[in-house]
Design a protein around this motif. Structure first.
Motif, PDB file in Angstrom:
ATOM      1  N   TYR A  37     -12.533   5.933  12.360  1.00 37.85           N
ATOM      2  CA  TYR A  37     -12.409   4.933  11.299  1.00 37.85           C
ATOM      3  C   TYR A  37     -13.684   4.951  10.482  1.00 37.85           C
ATOM      4  O   TYR A  37     -14.734   4.543  10.968  1.00 37.85           O
TER       5      TYR A  37
ATOM      6  N   HIS B 281      -5.324   4.102   5.037  1.00 40.08           N
ATOM      7  CA  HIS B 281      -4.794   2.821   5.534  1.00 40.08           C
ATOM      8  C   HIS B 281      -4.955   1.782   4.416  1.00 40.08           C
ATOM      9  O   HIS B 281      -5.852   0.935   4.449  1.00 40.08           O
TER      10      HIS B 281
ATOM     11  N   GLY C 267      -5.170  -1.154   1.933  1.00 42.21           N
ATOM     12  CA  GLY C 267      -5.206  -2.609   2.084  1.00 42.21           C
ATOM     13  C   GLY C 267      -4.170  -3.197   1.138  1.00 42.21           C
ATOM     14  O   GLY C 267      -4.495  -3.630   0.047  1.00 42.21           O
TER      15      GLY C 267
ATOM     16  N   SER D   3      -8.995   4.194   2.284  1.00 43.07           N
ATOM     17  CA  SER D   3      -8.331   2.919   2.560  1.00 43.07           C
ATOM     18  C   SER D   3      -8.744   1.755   1.655  1.00 43.07           C
ATOM     19  O   SER D   3      -9.167   0.701   2.145  1.00 43.07           O
TER      20      SER D   3
ATOM     21  N   ASP E 125      -9.140   7.884   9.557  1.00 44.82           N
ATOM     22  CA  ASP E 125      -8.742   6.772   8.688  1.00 44.82           C
ATOM     23  C   ASP E 125      -9.912   6.570   7.736  1.00 44.82           C
ATOM     24  O   ASP E 125     -11.000   6.195   8.145  1.00 44.82           O
TER      25      ASP E 125
ATOM     26  N   GLN F 287     -18.045  -3.845   9.141  1.00 43.21           N
ATOM     27  CA  GLN F 287     -16.784  -4.035   9.874  1.00 43.21           C
ATOM     28  C   GLN F 287     -16.916  -3.721  11.365  1.00 43.21           C
ATOM     29  O   GLN F 287     -15.914  -3.626  12.077  1.00 43.21           O
TER      30      GLN F 287
ATOM     31  N   TYR G 225      -5.392  -8.871   9.350  1.00 42.81           N
ATOM     32  CA  TYR G 225      -6.077  -7.568   9.378  1.00 42.81           C
ATOM     33  C   TYR G 225      -6.182  -7.006  10.807  1.00 42.81           C
ATOM     34  O   TYR G 225      -5.838  -5.848  11.052  1.00 42.81           O
TER      35      TYR G 225
ATOM     36  N   HIS H 270     -15.212  -6.153  13.711  1.00 40.44           N
ATOM     37  CA  HIS H 270     -13.751  -6.013  13.610  1.00 40.44           C
ATOM     38  C   HIS H 270     -13.256  -4.896  14.537  1.00 40.44           C
ATOM     39  O   HIS H 270     -12.340  -5.086  15.330  1.00 40.44           O
ATOM     40  N   PHE H 271     -13.904  -3.727  14.438  1.00 42.58           N
ATOM     41  CA  PHE H 271     -13.419  -2.613  15.252  1.00 42.58           C
ATOM     42  C   PHE H 271     -13.719  -2.807  16.739  1.00 42.58           C
ATOM     43  O   PHE H 271     -12.924  -2.412  17.581  1.00 42.58           O
TER      44      PHE H 271
ATOM     45  N   ASP I 106      -4.177  -3.792  12.444  1.00 45.62           N
ATOM     46  CA  ASP I 106      -4.929  -2.626  12.935  1.00 45.62           C
ATOM     47  C   ASP I 106      -4.551  -2.268  14.375  1.00 45.62           C
ATOM     48  O   ASP I 106      -4.476  -1.088  14.729  1.00 45.62           O
TER      49      ASP I 106
ATOM     50  N   THR J   8     -15.597   3.301   7.891  1.00 45.59           N
ATOM     51  CA  THR J   8     -15.728   2.092   7.047  1.00 45.59           C
ATOM     52  C   THR J   8     -17.175   1.627   7.072  1.00 45.59           C
ATOM     53  O   THR J   8     -17.985   2.107   7.857  1.00 45.59           O
TER      54      THR J   8
ATOM     55  N   HIS K 171     -16.272   2.388  -1.899  1.00 51.78           N
ATOM     56  CA  HIS K 171     -15.118   3.189  -1.463  1.00 51.78           C
ATOM     57  C   HIS K 171     -15.372   4.677  -1.605  1.00 51.78           C
ATOM     58  O   HIS K 171     -14.803   5.490  -0.901  1.00 51.78           O
TER      59      HIS K 171
ATOM     60  N   ASN L 124      -8.473  -1.455  -1.052  1.00 52.11           N
ATOM     61  CA  ASN L 124      -7.572  -2.589  -1.180  1.00 52.11           C
ATOM     62  C   ASN L 124      -6.896  -2.533  -2.537  1.00 52.11           C
ATOM     63  O   ASN L 124      -7.574  -2.366  -3.549  1.00 52.11           O
TER      64      ASN L 124
HETATM   65  N1  ARG Z   1      -9.103  -1.864   3.316  1.00 51.48           N
HETATM   66  C1  ARG Z   1     -10.329  -2.010   4.036  1.00 51.48           C
HETATM   67  C2  ARG Z   1     -11.490  -2.260   3.073  1.00 51.48           C
HETATM   68  O1  ARG Z   1     -11.420  -1.900   1.925  1.00 51.48           O
HETATM   69  C3  ARG Z   1     -10.673  -0.807   4.875  1.00 51.48           C
HETATM   70  C4  ARG Z   1      -9.644  -0.419   5.902  1.00 51.48           C
HETATM   71  C5  ARG Z   1     -10.196   0.494   6.949  1.00 51.48           C
HETATM   72  N2  ARG Z   1      -9.230   0.926   7.923  1.00 51.48           N
HETATM   73  C6  ARG Z   1      -8.688   0.180   8.860  1.00 51.48           C
HETATM   74  N3  ARG Z   1      -7.791   0.736   9.679  1.00 51.48           N
HETATM   75  N4  ARG Z   1      -9.034  -1.067   9.061  1.00 51.48           N
HETATM   76  O2  ARG Z   1     -12.495  -2.796   3.500  1.00 51.48           O
END
Ligand code: ARG
Length: 566
Positions: free
Chosen positions: A328, A157, A159, A120, A117, A334, A306, A337-338, A310, A330, A131, A122
């Motif tokens: 993942y 994925h 956003g 991703s 992933d 984050q 969010y 979050h994970f 996920d 990122t 990004h 937004n």
């Molecule tokens: N859209 C999110 C961002 O720009 C990242 C998503 C990452 N992937 C996920 N499965 N949460 O920060």
């Protein structure tokens, strides 16, 4: 080599396991200190002797096994036992292994699936330099896992769901028009979003309106959804432009909007498992026992968030792809979050939570300041790529004005420079973005690697004939600088494996730099086309071809293309 050497040592000196000895074996920084060295300090305790005399003793015992181990000479120096390989034998080993399919890289991942992933972004926001990092790291990991034989599913994925779209709809209706959005694309969406955020201080009722529109989206309201879909289309045009420049594809663009519909079922499942608790009107999983804030599943108004999108995505991906691993890529910010998402999966009783892996990368800042669309402290990916391409074009016009197909070459070089710059440092390191760094084409850069590839190609073009591997005299490749090049090439498979296990494309980037440095030294110190001895000449040309193949393949593993000439 380490396998064999450690086996013999463990047989001739008692008291230490083979694995332990293997761990001890080092590669000296300089071949004059041997090709492999055994520091004997750790044996001192077991053997009750000083390291220097142990080194001597091991040397004497190993003398009898020299031929079996392809060792030419053993020196005991201080507490070290330095082993010098029989170079011709070693060269033969390395080259034979590289001549195999897939350049001898074992397909250890065959039959296994990895989901990655990455990227991703937004929607309705510009694709910025942050990004770019997840995009190039993820793409490189895809190539590396693919090389190892894994089936890789590349997931974007997107956003594409959340309260911000409520705000955008309000802003659009108040301050924008169809024409403006069509003309200015994402930039218009961004401008009105920023305006919304500054106006909402003075007019708090704007927030109620925004919440209202998002609620309409969640409820499937036609008008709300059609505006949202249109914004998404506009965003995708911009993202796809960047992906095309980078040569990147995805297998799935299934983003957050897809998973929100799965959240009611998720809530039901969590309730059945006794994991869902109410907290101030919202539904959450309590994680206080694990020192984490609660993981929200649905907000007060019942909408998804969010986190829950996920969690739903994990279940869906497991079902659809039956992954062995899901990565993942990122930003480090984050991490919590994970952790929460993975903990939720664990608490639900799914053992595969262990195979969910967050692959974080460091922050990108600009002149020491946090990036922010709001304050304008931002750099867009597309601008960086275009600027790098222009810069490459200028350099080519200056240095090689008669080059054919300059446009294509400039693209490969400029984009290669940006990607390499991103992947060369350990991913976790923060990057303070600097135009000078990104646009530098000298030193440890992509263009340096590409240039080495073109140089190798030019030698082979001048020679004009094909060289097969059946007529190589290995002994002809044993002088110091050639031997160093062979040693550098021999690290190819290890570099791929290490990059995969550590999720670290920088290992590959660094391998390429050391390969190119040793190649250029070899080029400077050894005659190739002018060599009089035919056997030596053929062997060297063969090596040039091999180095060239590995460089281009290694670059491909980073997502970089190499022009034939530059
Ligand atoms: N859209 C999110 C961002 O720009 C990242 C998503 C990452 N992937 C996920 N499965 N949460 O920060």
């Amino acid at each position: 080599m380490k396998e064999n050497v450690s086996k013999v040592i463990s047989e001739v000196v008692g008291g230490m396991e083979r694995e332990q000895i293997k761990e001890l074996l080092e590669t000296p920084p300089d071949s004059s200190m041997g090709d492999m060295a055994l520091p004997c300090f750790a044996f001192a305790k077991v053997m009750h002797k000083n390291p220097a005399s142990i080194a001597l003793e091991i040397k004497e015992k190993l003398e009898d096994y020299k031929d079996d181990l392809c060792i030419d000479r053993i020196d005991a120096v201080g507490g070290y036992c330095n082993l010098f390989f029989d170079r011709a034998e070693y060269v033969k080993k390395v080259l034979t292994s590289l001549q195999q399919d897939n350049h001898g890289v074992m397909k250890t991942g065959e039959g296994k699936t990895v989901c990655i992933d990455y990227s991703s972004p937004n929607i309705a926001k510009n694709f910025h330099v942050g990004h770019l990092r997840t995009t190039v790291i993820g793409n490189s990991l895809y190539k590396i896992y693919d090389k190892l034989g894994y089936k890789v599913v590349r997931i974007n994925h997107l956003g594409d769901w959340g309260t911000q779209f409520g705000k955008l709809i309000v802003a659009y209706k108040k301050w924008s028009s169809k024409e403006a959005v069509e003309e200015k694309g994402i930039q218009e969406l961004l401008d009105i979003y920023v305006k919304f955020n500054s106006e909402k201080e003075a007019y708090p009722e704007l927030m109620d309106e925004a919440r209202g529109w998002f609620a309409k989206m969640e409820a499937g309201d036609k008008e709300a959804l059609s505006i949202w879909k249109w914004f998404k289309k506009i965003s995708m045009i911009e993202f796809e432009r960047v992906y095309k420049m980078l040569g990147i594809d995805f297998d799935s663009y299934t983003g957050e909007s897809f998973y929100r519909e799965k959240v009611p079922a998720l809530s039901k499942l969590l309730t059945e498992k006794g994991l869902l608790v109410e907290s101030q009107g919202a539904n959450v999983i309590d994680l206080s026992e694990y020192d984490m804030p609660p993981c929200m599943i649905t907000k007060k108004d019942g909408s998804s968030i969010y986190h829950s999108r996920d969690i739903a995505a994990v279940l869906y991906r497991k079902e659809k792809y039956d992954f062995d691993k899901c990565l993942y890529v990122t930003g480090l910010e984050q991490s919590l979050h994970f952790k929460q998402v993975f903990k939720a999966i664990e608490l639900m009783g799914y053992d595969y939570y262990k195979n969910l892996i967050h692959v974080p990368y460091g922050l990108v800042s600009l002149e020491g300041e946090k990036l922010s669309t709001r304050t304008g402290n931002i750099i867009y990916a597309e601008d960086i790529l275009n600027e790098a391409i222009n810069r490459a074009k200028e350099l080519i016009n200056e240095k090689n004005p008669t080059l054919e197909d300059k446009d294509n070459v400039s693209k490969k070089v400029g984009i290669g420079a940006v990607i390499f710059h991103d992947l060369f440092n350990q991913r976790i390191k923060n990057i303070d973005f600097s135009w000078d760094d990104v646009l530098s084409f000298e030193g440890t850069t992509g263009p340096y690697v590409q240039y080495t590839y073109a140089r190798a190609g030019s030698i082979l073009r001048k020679y004009g004939k094909k060289i097969t591997d059946s007529n190589i005299e290995y002994k002809a490749l044993t002088d110091d600088s050639t031997y160093e090049l062979i040693k550098a090439i021999s690290g190819y498979e290890k570099a791929i494996e290490a990059a995969a296990t550590r999720y670290e494309p920088s290992v590959m980037a660094r391998f390429l730099i050391s390969l190119c440095t040793t190649f250029n030294k070899f080029y400077q110190e050894c005659k190739i086309l002018k060599e009089e001895n035919e056997n030596v000449k053929t062997a060297r040309l063969y090596l040039v071809g091999l180095a060239k193949d590995i460089i281009v393949e290694g670059c491909d593993l980073l997502g970089i293309q190499c022009p034939e000439e530059m």
